[in-house]
Motif scaffolding. Structure first.
Motif, short mmCIF file in Angstrom:
data_model
loop_
_atom_site.label_atom_id
_atom_site.label_comp_id
_atom_site.label_asym_id
_atom_site.label_seq_id
_atom_site.Cartn_x
_atom_site.Cartn_y
_atom_site.Cartn_z
N MET A 16 31.18 13.90 83.24
CA MET A 16 31.15 15.16 83.99
C MET A 16 29.76 15.58 84.43
O MET A 16 29.58 16.18 85.49
CB MET A 16 31.83 16.27 83.17
N LEU A 17 28.76 15.28 83.64
CA LEU A 17 27.39 15.70 84.01
C LEU A 17 26.65 14.61 84.79
O LEU A 17 25.66 14.89 85.48
CB LEU A 17 26.58 16.05 82.75
N ASN A 18 27.12 13.37 84.64
CA ASN A 18 26.38 12.25 85.21
C ASN A 18 27.35 11.09 85.39
O ASN A 18 27.68 10.39 84.44
CB ASN A 18 25.23 11.87 84.27
N GLY A 60 23.11 10.41 88.18
CA GLY A 60 22.33 11.62 87.96
C GLY A 60 23.04 12.88 88.39
O GLY A 60 22.45 13.97 88.39
N MET A 61 24.31 12.73 88.77
CA MET A 61 25.09 13.92 89.17
C MET A 61 26.55 13.74 88.80
O MET A 61 27.00 12.63 88.51
CB MET A 61 24.95 14.16 90.68
N SER A 62 27.27 14.85 88.80
CA SER A 62 28.70 14.82 88.55
C SER A 62 29.42 14.26 89.77
O SER A 62 28.93 14.38 90.90
CB SER A 62 29.20 16.24 88.29
#
Lengths: 362, 362
Positions: B28-30, B35-37
């Motif tokens: 979900m965060l990476n 480096g992104m959702s």
């Protein structure tokens, strides 16, 4: 920024607040004690009903929506709305006036021609490659139009309206996909405000529409059931299964906006962030921006060097700096930094540092 | 089941495999080191392009889709497709034959009347309250129809087709929203298979469509841009921003299906699960099921007691057993257990145990 994450300057879908992502992550297996993920939840359940109602209420609170407006969540994105709008609103005279200030407003105008007897070009800045917003004086508006359509912020060209078009008694319809929730809006000046949510509100997949109640009425007979605004308003956006997850994220993001102090606070932060970039751009000659200063977007900042080769080199160097998505849209080239609510000031400062270093090295 | 989670018998949106939810949570965060959702990712990025292409390829692999079919992801759910289908297919004779075997096929027929010169009722089981599927002999099919439409599995009534209607050269179009991926399908027998994904594939918000290439062609002039199947096929479902997140989940769920051994394995499991429930229903008199045995759904099992009061009591007692969503659809009352791929056998066994206990106590 949480370790491993980068400064994501994507124009859409776009960066979301980390506290929201963390909350989504933490609830992924079990949402609000329901024993299931929000992804698995019946849209007719009490838990989900609370979520969608909270999303609607939050939008009303944050945007200070007057009581005579309905907040809807619709299918098909802004491009879907380009068809749904004339079907729903173009039923009195079958005419409407379109202000074309960029790619998406042009697309809206083109789509409307399929459905209206008379889709009229009220004004356009195409001859100037959309480097400014047509002024009120440049508009030809007709008092018999069923509505006037504009796109508030032009993601691709980096412009936004600096004034609200005066349309008399004709409802003004604004696509605010790339500016929604970036600053306060006087909703009472509009008949409809709509936005694909994937820039400043939620992941792609739902369209927010804020519709003045007197515009909910008869529609063209060819209107697909899911795009009848009146029926969707009566059904609280649940005529069929809605895109439950992005609506849930709208709820979380608007919770976050309220916690942060609302849209006055966001506006202040966004102006501060944009000023850092524009001040730098105005202070030097290496990077150029062609946008009319009065019409500069708060959300999408476009710029370029003197050559395509240098632009390419600048974009190629972004990853090493922990950035992504700085490449301009294919229609215009150059670079674009989208600095939505969730982009921290530090990201913009780091970008300007990169720009300084790059300029110094060339 | 992971602690704190319950057996969710929801008809849609519905239970998803826990390994998929865990993967979504962990990324979900990476997402994939980007480096992104995935929620924040440009649909034009390389990472996302790989995701949507893998989703398409997985659907082709799992369903053994022949080469002359396109796999699309569209907006608006099955109800949106009810309008999009006649707009896209009803352009030769402007006529089509609709088999009505439940609520959704009835809705499809009604919506088609808006667009076709001649939307014809090919057969209906409405007089019997949709307790069976019309047989081939009961169908009136016209060789000049642009297509024949059916709904494969009727979520509300708990029936499914036990045969593939013989339509000659007329393309058969099947809404498989509530049976997709539950068992193998001979795709070559259909012109179009489509499905709202929110039952057995992903969270609500995207429509899977598998379309034979010769059906991609001229459309009605009023077709909204986002629903032009031909253009969407040319654009790999990215004519506008697609609902990126549910497509990502389609990719993860089909990854999971492949790991599990594919649809033959799912069919075996689903038959085993359904047999537990139907065998129990057939072995006693307390609970009744009105569905014609030959037409019983593998996915949605409907039943009731002798009274609305007992039904209510049964539903009221579900939470204490760790179940949810056993209430039947408001159109039919009674109870419904939806036992999609992700429902473990243990959930069905636990339900039957509850049914036994409830019957014994009354």
């Amino acid at each position: 920024m949480i370790e491993g994450r980068i400064y994501n300057f994507s124009a859409g879908p776009s960066i979301l607040p980390e506290p929201v992502l963390l909350k989504i992550r933490d609830e992924m297996l079990n949402c609000e004690g329901s024993g299931m993920s929000v992804l698995e939840m019946s849209h007719r359940s009490k838990v989900y009903d609370n979520i969608i109602n909270a999303a609607v209420q939050n939008v009303k609170d944050v945007l200070n929506v007057p009581d005579n407006y309905k907040v809807l969540f619709l299918h098909g994105g802004a491009t879907g709305m380009f068809a749904a709008l004339p079907m729903n609103l173009g039923v009195k005279t079958g005419s409407a006036d379109y202000i074309v200030s960029g790619n998406f407003s042009g697309g809206a105008y083109k789509e409307a021609k399929k459905y209206l007897k008379d889709a009229r070009l009220a004004g356009s800045s195409e001859a100037d490659n959309f480097n400014h917003i047509p002024t009120q004086d440049e508009l030809t508006l007709n008092p018999d139009a069923d509505y006037v359509h504009c796109c508030w912020n032009n993601t691709i060209f980096g412009t936004k309206f600096g004034y609200i078009p005066e349309t008399g008694n004709v409802p003004l319809v604004a696509d605010m996909s790339s500016s929604i929730m970036s600053e306060p809006v006087d909703v009472s000046k509009y008949g409809i405000i709509y936005a694909g949510v994937q820039k400043n509100l939620a992941p792609a997949g739902v369209t927010l529409a804020i519709i003045r109640e007197d515009l909910l009425g008869d529609v063209m007979p060819i209107t697909p059931k899911i795009w009848n605004f009146k029926t969707e308003a009566e059904k609280n956006s649940m005529l069929n299964t809605p895109p439950c997850f992005p609506i849930y994220v709208v709820k979380l993001v608007t919770d976050y906006l309220k916690e942060q102090g609302g849209l006055e606070v966001m506006k202040k932060r966004n102006e501060e962030k944009a000023k850092i970039l524009y001040d730098y751009l105005d202070s030097q000659d290496f990077f150029k921006t062609t946008v009319n200063p009065a019409d500069r977007s708060l959300m999408n900042v476009t710029f370029r060097t003197e050559s395509d080769e240098l632009d390419k080199e600048f974009v190629a160097g972004q990853a090493a700096r922990g950035f992504s998505n700085l490449k301009g849209h294919r229609l215009v080239g150059g670079m674009r930094a989208s600095i939505y609510n969730a982009m921290p000031k530090e990201g913009v400062e780091a970008l300007v540092e990169y720009m300084r270093d790059f300029a110094a090295a060339h």
